[in-house]
Design a protein around this motif. Structure first.
Motif, PDB file in Angstrom:
ATOM      1  N   GLN A 115       0.826  -1.203   0.000  1.00 49.02           N
ATOM      2  CA  GLN A 115       0.000   0.000   0.000  1.00 49.02           C
ATOM      3  C   GLN A 115       0.864   1.259   0.000  1.00 49.02           C
ATOM      4  O   GLN A 115       0.566   2.233  -0.695  1.00 49.02           O
ATOM      5  N   ILE A 116       1.938   1.234   0.785  1.00 49.57           N
ATOM      6  CA  ILE A 116       2.861   2.377   0.808  1.00 49.57           C
ATOM      7  C   ILE A 116       3.501   2.556  -0.559  1.00 49.57           C
ATOM      8  O   ILE A 116       3.558   3.672  -1.102  1.00 49.57           O
ATOM      9  N   ASP A 117       3.959   1.450  -1.129  1.00 52.40           N
ATOM     10  CA  ASP A 117       4.620   1.505  -2.428  1.00 52.40           C
ATOM     11  C   ASP A 117       3.677   2.055  -3.498  1.00 52.40           C
ATOM     12  O   ASP A 117       4.077   2.867  -4.343  1.00 52.40           O
ATOM     13  N   GLN A 118       2.410   1.626  -3.466  1.00 55.62           N
ATOM     14  CA  GLN A 118       1.448   2.101  -4.447  1.00 55.62           C
ATOM     15  C   GLN A 118       1.163   3.585  -4.284  1.00 55.62           C
ATOM     16  O   GLN A 118       1.069   4.332  -5.266  1.00 55.62           O
ATOM     17  N   SER A 119       1.043   4.033  -3.025  1.00 58.25           N
ATOM     18  CA  SER A 119       0.802   5.457  -2.779  1.00 58.25           C
ATOM     19  C   SER A 119       1.971   6.310  -3.251  1.00 58.25           C
ATOM     20  O   SER A 119       1.777   7.384  -3.835  1.00 58.25           O
ATOM     21  N   LEU A 120       3.187   5.833  -3.031  1.00 59.94           N
ATOM     22  CA  LEU A 120       4.365   6.561  -3.516  1.00 59.94           C
ATOM     23  C   LEU A 120       4.360   6.631  -5.040  1.00 59.94           C
ATOM     24  O   LEU A 120       4.633   7.684  -5.634  1.00 59.94           O
ATOM     25  N   GLU A 121       4.030   5.506  -5.671  1.00 63.39           N
ATOM     26  CA  GLU A 121       4.023   5.472  -7.135  1.00 63.39           C
ATOM     27  C   GLU A 121       2.974   6.419  -7.709  1.00 63.39           C
ATOM     28  O   GLU A 121       3.198   7.066  -8.740  1.00 63.39           O
ATOM     29  N   ASP A 122       1.824   6.512  -7.027  1.00 60.69           N
ATOM     30  CA  ASP A 122       0.732   7.353  -7.522  1.00 60.69           C
ATOM     31  C   ASP A 122       0.938   8.838  -7.243  1.00 60.69           C
ATOM     32  O   ASP A 122       0.506   9.682  -8.037  1.00 60.69           O
ATOM     33  N   ASN A 123       1.593   9.166  -6.117  1.00 67.01           N
ATOM     34  CA  ASN A 123       1.589  10.553  -5.655  1.00 67.01           C
ATOM     35  C   ASN A 123       2.950  11.228  -5.579  1.00 67.01           C
ATOM     36  O   ASN A 123       3.017  12.454  -5.495  1.00 67.01           O
ATOM     37  N   VAL A 124       4.031  10.440  -5.571  1.00 65.61           N
ATOM     38  CA  VAL A 124       5.355  11.036  -5.366  1.00 65.61           C
ATOM     39  C   VAL A 124       6.307  10.554  -6.467  1.00 65.61           C
ATOM     40  O   VAL A 124       7.002   9.543  -6.300  1.00 65.61           O
ATOM     41  N   PRO A 125       6.357  11.252  -7.584  1.00 63.21           N
ATOM     42  CA  PRO A 125       7.287  10.864  -8.652  1.00 63.21           C
ATOM     43  C   PRO A 125       8.735  10.948  -8.168  1.00 63.21           C
ATOM     44  O   PRO A 125       9.114  11.875  -7.457  1.00 63.21           O
ATOM     45  N   LEU A 126       9.534   9.969  -8.577  1.00 65.52           N
ATOM     46  CA  LEU A 126      10.926   9.904  -8.141  1.00 65.52           C
ATOM     47  C   LEU A 126      11.866  10.142  -9.308  1.00 65.52           C
ATOM     48  O   LEU A 126      11.637   9.652 -10.417  1.00 65.52           O
ATOM     49  N   ALA A 127      12.928  10.878  -9.031  1.00 71.14           N
ATOM     50  CA  ALA A 127      13.971  11.079 -10.037  1.00 71.14           C
ATOM     51  C   ALA A 127      14.684   9.757 -10.287  1.00 71.14           C
ATOM     52  O   ALA A 127      14.750   8.900  -9.396  1.00 71.14           O
ATOM     53  N   PRO A 128      15.245   9.556 -11.483  1.00 65.82           N
ATOM     54  CA  PRO A 128      15.883   8.265 -11.823  1.00 65.82           C
ATOM     55  C   PRO A 128      17.034   7.873 -10.909  1.00 65.82           C
ATOM     56  O   PRO A 128      17.328   6.681 -10.785  1.00 65.82           O
ATOM     57  N   ASP A 129      17.711   8.839 -10.276  1.00 65.67           N
ATOM     58  CA  ASP A 129      18.880   8.486  -9.465  1.00 65.67           C
ATOM     59  C   ASP A 129      18.536   8.234  -8.006  1.00 65.67           C
ATOM     60  O   ASP A 129      19.424   7.991  -7.186  1.00 65.67           O
ATOM     61  N   ILE A 130      17.262   8.275  -7.636  1.00 62.97           N
ATOM     62  CA  ILE A 130      16.856   7.962  -6.258  1.00 62.97           C
ATOM     63  C   ILE A 130      16.510   6.484  -6.175  1.00 62.97           C
ATOM     64  O   ILE A 130      15.600   6.003  -6.842  1.00 62.97           O
ATOM     65  N   THR A 131      17.262   5.756  -5.360  1.00 64.06           N
ATOM     66  CA  THR A 131      17.010   4.332  -5.157  1.00 64.06           C
ATOM     67  C   THR A 131      16.108   4.148  -3.945  1.00 64.06           C
ATOM     68  O   THR A 131      16.353   4.724  -2.889  1.00 64.06           O
ATOM     69  N   VAL A 132      15.068   3.343  -4.106  1.00 65.23           N
ATOM     70  CA  VAL A 132      14.109   3.090  -3.032  1.00 65.23           C
ATOM     71  C   VAL A 132      14.184   1.623  -2.634  1.00 65.23           C
ATOM     72  O   VAL A 132      14.136   0.740  -3.495  1.00 65.23           O
ATOM     73  N   SER A 133      14.301   1.364  -1.346  1.00 67.90           N
ATOM     74  CA  SER A 133      14.276  -0.014  -0.851  1.00 67.90           C
ATOM     75  C   SER A 133      13.410  -0.061   0.387  1.00 67.90           C
ATOM     76  O   SER A 133      13.179   0.948   1.044  1.00 67.90           O
ATOM     77  N   SER A 134      12.901  -1.243   0.706  1.00 66.04           N
ATOM     78  CA  SER A 134      11.996  -1.369   1.841  1.00 66.04           C
ATOM     79  C   SER A 134      12.246  -2.668   2.584  1.00 66.04           C
ATOM     80  O   SER A 134      12.749  -3.638   2.012  1.00 66.04           O
ATOM     81  N   GLN A 135      11.879  -2.656   3.846  1.00 61.08           N
ATOM     82  CA  GLN A 135      12.033  -3.820   4.712  1.00 61.08           C
ATOM     83  C   GLN A 135      10.852  -3.843   5.665  1.00 61.08           C
ATOM     84  O   GLN A 135      10.460  -2.804   6.203  1.00 61.08           O
ATOM     85  N   PHE A 136      10.249  -5.010   5.865  1.00 63.57           N
ATOM     86  CA  PHE A 136       9.108  -5.068   6.775  1.00 63.57           C
ATOM     87  C   PHE A 136       9.291  -6.174   7.798  1.00 63.57           C
ATOM     88  O   PHE A 136       9.958  -7.173   7.544  1.00 63.57           O
ATOM     89  N   GLU A 137       8.667  -5.964   8.961  1.00 66.39           N
ATOM     90  CA  GLU A 137       8.735  -6.955  10.045  1.00 66.39           C
ATOM     91  C   GLU A 137       7.594  -6.708  10.998  1.00 66.39           C
ATOM     92  O   GLU A 137       7.446  -5.612  11.550  1.00 66.39           O
ATOM     93  N   GLY A 138       6.738  -7.705  11.184  1.00 65.63           N
ATOM     94  CA  GLY A 138       5.695  -7.656  12.192  1.00 65.63           C
ATOM     95  C   GLY A 138       4.787  -6.446  12.118  1.00 65.63           C
ATOM     96  O   GLY A 138       4.426  -5.879  13.144  1.00 65.63           O
ATOM     97  N   GLY A 139       4.397  -6.012  10.927  1.00 64.89           N
ATOM     98  CA  GLY A 139       3.492  -4.882  10.797  1.00 64.89           C
ATOM     99  C   GLY A 139       4.178  -3.535  10.746  1.00 64.89           C
ATOM    100  O   GLY A 139       3.502  -2.505  10.679  1.00 64.89           O
ATOM    101  N   ARG A 140       5.495  -3.519  10.757  1.00 61.14           N
ATOM    102  CA  ARG A 140       6.253  -2.275  10.641  1.00 61.14           C
ATOM    103  C   ARG A 140       7.036  -2.289   9.332  1.00 61.14           C
ATOM    104  O   ARG A 140       7.583  -3.318   8.954  1.00 61.14           O
ATOM    105  N   VAL A 141       7.081  -1.162   8.657  1.00 65.91           N
ATOM    106  CA  VAL A 141       7.727  -1.090   7.348  1.00 65.91           C
ATOM    107  C   VAL A 141       8.696   0.076   7.319  1.00 65.91           C
ATOM    108  O   VAL A 141       8.329   1.200   7.698  1.00 65.91           O
ATOM    109  N   ASP A 142       9.921  -0.181   6.894  1.00 63.94           N
ATOM    110  CA  ASP A 142      10.920   0.875   6.705  1.00 63.94           C
ATOM    111  C   ASP A 142      11.150   1.084   5.214  1.00 63.94           C
ATOM    112  O   ASP A 142      11.424   0.112   4.496  1.00 63.94           O
ATOM    113  N   PHE A 143      11.038   2.320   4.754  1.00 67.88           N
ATOM    114  CA  PHE A 143      11.391   2.676   3.382  1.00 67.88           C
ATOM    115  C   PHE A 143      12.622   3.578   3.427  1.00 67.88           C
ATOM    116  O   PHE A 143      12.658   4.538   4.205  1.00 67.88           O
TER     117      PHE A 143
END
Length: 447
Positions: free
Chosen positions: A234-262
């Protein structure tokens, strides 16, 4: 040296070569990550992930994903990852294979205080490097448990042993320090198993060490946002829909037990780069701010304790269905014991009532379950002199067979709120998720 097909491990090499970020949930704007981030000297390494729970399917291996996507931009190339059981013979044979192939081996897990935490001793035996209590680690452990060093339990003191040839990494999220063995053949790094501990240690300890030891580049600038109450997709989709990213910005994510770090990263670290990330943060907060609890390494527990401390208020807990997981999580973060005023844990609401000396007439009769846990919340707050109280009732099932617990919150103005919270999964994983849900609800009431 035996051939790899004879290594006595449960799962052999699962990744042979990592050729690019395309294999992972990492995106760089609307294009692939630029190769220019890999201009540093390349150092090959192998990951050994320990733990029988991984081999039995209880937990997935998230460590390989995190390590590879974190270290690759710095010039470190993972050429393999394997999972082994918590058995010294299996770990030693995996080490023989790995050290014959690369100059760096990273081992995860097995540094805790229990009998099956064998990594420390296995690495010592394998390398021939002895272990010795480190006075600074010993003092930190004693401070954490608020006892003198001579009163620390033996299993905890074992965690203060570090290699006599090598170094160690501090653990800002737990008790087990990271270990670095430096024999002549290959450097072996041992990291703790819990994801929050490992990830913070990689950023704060391993990355700077790699730069000093192997000449790898240091990371550029990055922004980490910690989310709770919203799923990774859901976070990833909201970012894709609302926050365009420049090509040189790398995005990674990690989740554990209901908590998500981007994490949002740029290859360089200049004032202009940092300004770009600040602008990005403002855009994300506009759309997802209610789900963000930190923009640094602060844990959800630490964030809640900080909110309470700022208000000059304290918290009491009474737990049945959560098995004391809330108390364990908050007490480990409340180093000086000033915010968590008291915690009562029992298998049933009836026994919680007994612990809090609630009259029998109030326990039974026409009192509903909702009224009983609200009464418990009032009693826990009164007994501890706390402004806030959280009570978790017994785990139950509704008419559809879905598990839930009744939860009550007592606020400083005397208001009581109760609600049912669904249980997801079973065992410790379900309790971890429940704790996160309850902490998130408390966070929202503290805002």
């Amino acid at each position: 040296m035996r051939q790899p097909n004879k290594i006595r491990i449960a799962v052999l090499l699962v990744v042979a070569l990592f050729l690019g970020n395309k294999q992972y949930s990492v995106r760089a704007g609307d294009s692939q990550p630029h190769d220019k981030v890999n201009t540093a000297k390349s150092t090959k390494y192998i990951i050994i992930v320990t733990g029988s729970e991984l081999l039995s399917g209880i937990y997935p291996d998230g460590h390989t994903y995190f390590l590879t996507r974190t270290l690759r931009p710095l010039g470190l190339e993972c050429v393999g990852s394997m999972s082994v059981d918590d058995k010294q013979a299996d770990l030693v044979e995996a080490l023989r294979y790995a050290t014959d192939k690369v100059d760096l081996v990273i081992v995860t897990g097995g540094l805790g205080p229990t009998d099956n935490d064998i990594t420390r001793e296995a690495l010592s035996d394998f390398t021939g490097i002895t272990l010795k209590e480190h006075p600074d680690v010993l003092q930190e452990m004693a401070r954490r448990f608020r006892v003198s060093p001579d009163r620390l339990r033996e299993n905890l003191r074992r965690q203060t042993q570090v290699p006599t040839e090598g170094t160690y990494f501090r653990n800002t999220q737990g008790t087990a320090v990271g270990l670095v063995f430096e024999p002549a053949e290959a450097v072996i790094v041992a990291l703790p198993g819990p994801p929050r501990e490992l990830q913070a240690m990689v950023r704060n300890g391993l990355v700077p060490y790699m730069s000093r030891r192997f000449g790898t580049r240091l990371p550029g600038c990055s922004l980490m946002l910690r989310f709770v109450g919203l799923g990774q997709s859901q976070i990833d989709q909201s970012l894709e829909d609302n926050v365009p990213l420049a090509p040189d910005i790398t995005v990674s994510s990690q989740f554990e037990g209901g908590r998500v770090d981007f994490t949002f990263s740029l290859p360089e670290d200049t004032p202009q780069d940092r300004a770009r990330l600040l602008e990005l943060k403002q855009k994300i907060m506009k759309h997802l701010g209610e789900y963000v609890y930190a923009d640094d390494e602060t844990s959800l527990e630490e964030h809640i304790l900080k909110l309470l401390k700022t208000r000059g208020e304290r918290l009491a807990l009474a737990e049945a269905g959560s098995g004391g997981s809330l108390a364990a999580a908050l007490s480990s973060a409340d180093g000086d014991g000033q915010i968590l005023a008291g915690a009562y844990v029992a298998p049933t609401v009836e026994k919680l009532c007994h612990l809090l000396a609630i009259d029998n007439d109030e326990r039974t009769g026409s009192t509903s379950g909702d009224q009983r846990i609200k009464r418990l919340a009032a009693a826990a707050a009164e007994a501890t002199g706390s402004q806030w109280a959280v009570v978790v009732g017994e785990a139950r099932r509704d008419e559809n067979g879905s598990g839930y617990v009744e939860v009550a919150f007592k606020m400083p103005d005397g208001r009581m709120e109760s609600r049912q919270v669904r249980l997801r999964g079973t065992g410790e994983l379900a309790r971890s998720r429940l704790s996160t849900q309850l902490l998130d609800q408390l966070r929202r009431r503290l805002k």
